[in-house]
Design an enzyme around this catalytic site. Structure first.
Site, PDB file in Angstrom:
ATOM      1  N   ASP A  14      -4.443  -0.494  -6.127  1.00 13.79           N
ATOM      2  CA  ASP A  14      -3.095  -1.056  -6.089  1.00 13.79           C
ATOM      3  C   ASP A  14      -3.007  -2.085  -4.972  1.00 13.79           C
ATOM      4  O   ASP A  14      -3.783  -2.043  -4.012  1.00 13.79           O
ATOM      5  CB  ASP A  14      -2.038   0.026  -5.880  1.00 13.79           C
ATOM      6  CG  ASP A  14      -0.651  -0.388  -6.383  1.00 13.79           C
ATOM      7  OD1 ASP A  14      -0.536  -1.460  -7.026  1.00 13.79           O
ATOM      8  OD2 ASP A  14       0.306   0.358  -6.141  1.00 13.79           O
ATOM      9  N   ASP A  74      -2.139  -0.449 -12.167  1.00 14.87           N
ATOM     10  CA  ASP A  74      -0.820  -0.696 -12.746  1.00 14.87           C
ATOM     11  C   ASP A  74      -0.565  -2.195 -12.901  1.00 14.87           C
ATOM     12  O   ASP A  74       0.527  -2.605 -13.254  1.00 14.87           O
ATOM     13  CB  ASP A  74       0.287  -0.011 -11.929  1.00 14.87           C
ATOM     14  CG  ASP A  74       0.380  -0.499 -10.496  1.00 14.87           C
ATOM     15  OD1 ASP A  74      -0.207  -1.544 -10.149  1.00 14.87           O
ATOM     16  OD2 ASP A  74       1.066   0.175  -9.695  1.00 14.87           O
ATOM     17  N   ASP A 139      -0.767   3.279  -4.011  1.00 18.69           N
ATOM     18  CA  ASP A 139       0.397   2.464  -3.673  1.00 18.69           C
ATOM     19  C   ASP A 139       0.770   2.683  -2.206  1.00 18.69           C
ATOM     20  O   ASP A 139       1.016   1.717  -1.474  1.00 18.69           O
ATOM     21  CB  ASP A 139       1.580   2.811  -4.590  1.00 18.69           C
ATOM     22  CG  ASP A 139       2.830   2.030  -4.220  1.00 18.69           C
ATOM     23  OD1 ASP A 139       2.824   0.790  -4.355  1.00 18.69           O
ATOM     24  OD2 ASP A 139       3.818   2.659  -3.781  1.00 18.69           O
TER      25      ASP A 139
END
Length: 152
Positions: A14, A74, A139
């Site tokens: 991420d 993502d 994240d």
């Protein structure tokens, strides 16, 4: 080494950016055979896409032998670029998109392609900021890394 002899490494990546552009960070989690390794980094003036890409590059570069790598991201841009063949089209058109405009972040796309070469890479799109604990973990790593580059 045949594909069946390659280790399978699970990777979550991420990127994060405070402002876009602005100070950014990236995080990656590599998992193999019950072991985990976290890696992070960042830059003082960057974009979210560049940090997403840097996370993938650094995760691949952290592997010391050819592996089957399942990259969970993502970033729709990165996953779709490979799963939908966008990169192949960009290469055929000399790093131009279908609208004839240059591909952004060509330097990192080229670096990613080089980092991918020894590996068998499988792309898996995950929903960001959802209930995927490993995605939430990277994240947090990316956000923490970005904070190191923010003005105090």
């Amino acid at each position: 080494m045949s594909d069946t002899d390659k280790k399978t490494v699970i990777v979550f990546t991420d990127g994060a950016c405070s402002g876009n552009p602005g100070p950014g960070g990236w995080g990656a989690l590599l998992q193999w055979n019950g072991q985990e390794k976290e890696i992070t980094g960042g830059a003082p003036d960057t974009t979210n896409n560049r940090m997403e890409m840097r996370a993938v590059i650094e995760a691949l570069n952290a592997l010391n032998q050819p592996c089957h790598v399942k990259i969970h991201s993502d970033s729709a841009l990165i996953v779709n670029a490979f799963k939908q063949g966008w990169v192949d089209g960009w290469l055929k058109r000399g790093w131009k998109k279908t609208n004839k405009k240059p591909v952004e972040n060509r330097d990192l796309w080229e670096e990613m392609l080089t980092a991918m070469q020894p590996h068998d890479v499988e792309w898996i799109k995950v929903k960001g900021h959802s209930d995927n604990e490993r995605n939430n973990r990277v994240d947090r790593l990316a956000v923490e890394a970005s904070r190191k580059f923010q003005q105090s």
